[in-house]
Design an enzyme around this catalytic site. Structure first.
Site, PDB file in Angstrom:
ATOM      1  N   GLU A   1      37.624  48.199  39.298  1.00 20.43           N
ATOM      2  CA  GLU A   1      36.961  47.118  38.568  1.00 20.43           C
ATOM      3  C   GLU A   1      35.450  47.358  38.685  1.00 20.43           C
ATOM      4  OE1 GLU A   1      36.655  42.246  38.311  1.00 20.43           O
ATOM      5  OE2 GLU A   1      37.802  43.174  39.927  1.00 20.43           O
TER       6      GLU A   1
ATOM      7  N   SER B   1      33.691  34.165  43.374  1.00 20.39           N
ATOM      8  CA  SER B   1      33.947  35.583  43.635  1.00 20.39           C
ATOM      9  C   SER B   1      35.424  35.921  43.750  1.00 20.39           C
ATOM     10  CB  SER B   1      33.221  36.029  44.914  1.00 20.39           C
ATOM     11  OG  SER B   1      33.557  35.204  46.012  1.00 20.39           O
ATOM     12  N   GLY B   2      36.296  34.932  43.837  1.00 21.27           N
ATOM     13  CA  GLY B   2      37.725  35.233  43.918  1.00 21.27           C
ATOM     14  C   GLY B   2      38.469  34.134  44.644  1.00 21.27           C
TER      15      GLY B   2
ATOM     16  N   HIS C   1      34.236  41.946  32.283  1.00 21.90           N
ATOM     17  CA  HIS C   1      32.826  41.861  32.666  1.00 21.90           C
ATOM     18  C   HIS C   1      31.984  42.384  31.508  1.00 21.90           C
ATOM     19  CE1 HIS C   1      33.266  40.642  36.888  1.00 21.90           C
ATOM     20  NE2 HIS C   1      34.412  41.311  36.840  1.00 21.90           N
TER      21      HIS C   1
ATOM     22  N   HIS D   1      41.001  39.416  34.007  1.00 24.70           N
ATOM     23  CA  HIS D   1      40.852  37.976  34.254  1.00 24.70           C
ATOM     24  C   HIS D   1      40.278  37.216  33.049  1.00 24.70           C
ATOM     25  CE1 HIS D   1      36.850  39.287  35.458  1.00 24.70           C
ATOM     26  NE2 HIS D   1      37.189  39.570  36.694  1.00 24.70           N
TER      27      HIS D   1
ATOM     28  N   HIS E   1      29.641  41.108  41.269  1.00 25.36           N
ATOM     29  CA  HIS E   1      29.487  42.546  41.495  1.00 25.36           C
ATOM     30  C   HIS E   1      28.012  42.882  41.729  1.00 25.36           C
ATOM     31  CE1 HIS E   1      33.588  43.998  40.129  1.00 25.36           C
ATOM     32  NE2 HIS E   1      33.608  42.707  39.844  1.00 25.36           N
TER      33      HIS E   1
ATOM     34  N   ARG F   1      33.236  30.916  15.443  1.00 27.62           N
ATOM     35  CA  ARG F   1      32.648  31.899  14.526  1.00 27.62           C
ATOM     36  C   ARG F   1      32.575  33.302  15.130  1.00 27.62           C
ATOM     37  NH1 ARG F   1      29.593  27.336  12.866  1.00 27.62           N
ATOM     38  NH2 ARG F   1      28.000  27.709  14.460  1.00 27.62           N
TER      39      ARG F   1
ATOM     40  N   ASN G   1      37.093  34.733  32.403  1.00 27.48           N
ATOM     41  CA  ASN G   1      36.057  34.947  33.399  1.00 27.48           C
ATOM     42  C   ASN G   1      35.269  36.211  33.111  1.00 27.48           C
ATOM     43  OD1 ASN G   1      38.572  33.659  35.335  1.00 27.48           O
ATOM     44  ND2 ASN G   1      36.611  32.640  35.271  1.00 27.48           N
TER      45      ASN G   1
ATOM     46  N   ASP H   1      43.728  38.123  42.085  1.00 31.52           N
ATOM     47  CA  ASP H   1      42.301  38.367  42.294  1.00 31.52           C
ATOM     48  C   ASP H   1      41.906  37.994  43.722  1.00 31.52           C
ATOM     49  OD1 ASP H   1      39.816  39.362  41.451  1.00 31.52           O
ATOM     50  OD2 ASP H   1      39.078  37.378  40.946  1.00 31.52           O
TER      51      ASP H   1
END
Length: 376
Positions: free
Chosen positions: A126, A306-307, A192, A213, A138, A224, A216, A272
């Site tokens: 990831e 963060s998880g 991400h 995920h 991250h 639109r 997120n 996660d």
């Protein structure tokens, strides 16, 4: 369990009506509609409880205090302890997820995983090819440009260890990275990212088949500009990971996503989970920083999500508890759906008999146990 055993009156996701499973030498040898003839011995009547394959977790960052980006030869023996812990949590297989870190750390972790056995199915990288604007937790200093050269440098000699890679497709200016990763047999997951629906569609056309995920670290759905997630929902060959802890995604949005994505046809659950999985709430080290875990949710000191530290199958229980899915759908999201997402078989015949038995009490509480632990 004896040499031959029969489980009767079982419900199985994807099968209509009651089923009967025959086990021989601890392997499922037959699965057929329930017979009117009940064996006189060597059987267990499951009374309509559900039976499923074990869970598969395609995004788990660590457990029992070990973060997978910190794997090395000195702590590799802890993987077996984690394997046993996850087994007890109903997980048959998983992808240790290595989040954004230095290339040296990534390769050290992949080298360690290369010598590991089942239930480790490969690694999930990831990062580090993520959009800085959607990096979440991250570390920015380790993000890299998405080019063939940097991808090859990060993978080094360990491409065969990597099963899934999460990347932001809009960073690939040449359009060569996704086809290259697919040529190596690596499943490409988009995440991400600030990708538009058009950019996501282009990535799907090139061979990307997953989204990391859902909701997120990506733009929200918009009427639109549907964005990455909208593009994924509309694409019937793409499956999205979903964290069902109630913190990463609102239950209402989960309901909308699952309805739009045809449930297990387009969605699979992930935990996660971070390294404090299996440990109590508290403050724990995380790369060069710290995270605080409260009620199973992990955040950085600035509040960045963060998880979690919740096991995969808690997501199944949550979906049923919140009335988002029926029991059959929820079980499939953690068992058959992730298998389908990475090309693992979803059939029962020939599988070891360590299946899961699910029971819903009169009060609605959902419980599970490995077959062989028959009491509820």
């Amino acid at each position: 369990m004896s040499n031959s055993f029969v489980f009767t009156n079982a419900r199985i996701p994807g099968y209509v009506g009651l089923q009967q499973l025959t086990i021989q030498e601890k392997v499922v040898i037959s699965l057929e509609p329930q017979s009117q003839v009940i064996p006189s011995e060597g059987f267990l009547d499951l009374l309509g409880d559900w039976i499923s394959l074990g869970g598969i977790d395609l995004q788990i960052n660590g457990a029992l205090g070990l973060a997978f980006p910190d794997l090395n030869s000195k702590n590799a023996d802890k993987l077996e302890v984690i394997n046993q812990f996850l087994w007890q949590q109903g997980v048959d297989g998983y992808l240790p997820t290595v989040v954004t870190t230095s290339t040296k750390n990534i390769q050290r972790s992949l080298s360690t995983l290369a010598t590991s056995n089942s239930p480790i199915l490969g690694a999930h990288l990831e990062g580090p090819f993520l959009n800085p604007a959607k990096r979440g937790a991250h570390p920015a200093e380790h993000l890299l440009p998405l080019t063939l050269d940097t991808v090859k440098r990060v993978l080094g000699d360990y491409a065969s260890v990597v099963k899934v890679m999460t990347l932001a497709p809009e960073l690939d200016e040449t359009g060569k990275v996704i086809p290259y990763l697919r040529s190596l047999g690596i499943t490409v997951s988009l995440g991400h990212s600030l990708a538009t629906a058009a950019q996501a569609q282009h990535a799907f056309d090139q061979g990307a088949t997953m989204v990391t995920h859902a909701f997120n670290a990506m733009p929200p759905l918009h009427h639109r500009e549907p964005g990455l997630l909208g593009g994924a929902i509309a694409h019937h060959q793409v499956q999205c990971g979903l964290i069902a802890d109630g913190q990463h995604v609102s239950p209402i949005m989960m309901d909308i996503l699952l309805r739009a994505s045809r449930y297990e046809q387009g969605i699979f659950l992930v935990s996660d989970a971070l390294s404090p999985l299996g440990l109590p709430d508290g403050i724990y080290p995380w790369d060069t920083r710290h995270i605080e875990v409260t009620n199973g949710t992990a955040r950085l000191p600035d509040g960045t999500l963060s998880g979690t530290t919740l096991p995969l199958l808690v997501g199944v229980q949550n979906l049923v508890k919140w009335g988002i899915c029926n029991l059959e759908q929820a079980i499939a999201l953690a068992t058959t759906a992730p298998r389908r997402a990475i090309g693992l078989p979803t059939h029962y015949i020939g599988q070891p008999a360590h299946l899961l038995r699910w029971h819903q009490s009169k009060s609605g509480e959902l419980q599970w146990k490995r077959l062989g632990s028959f009491e509820f």
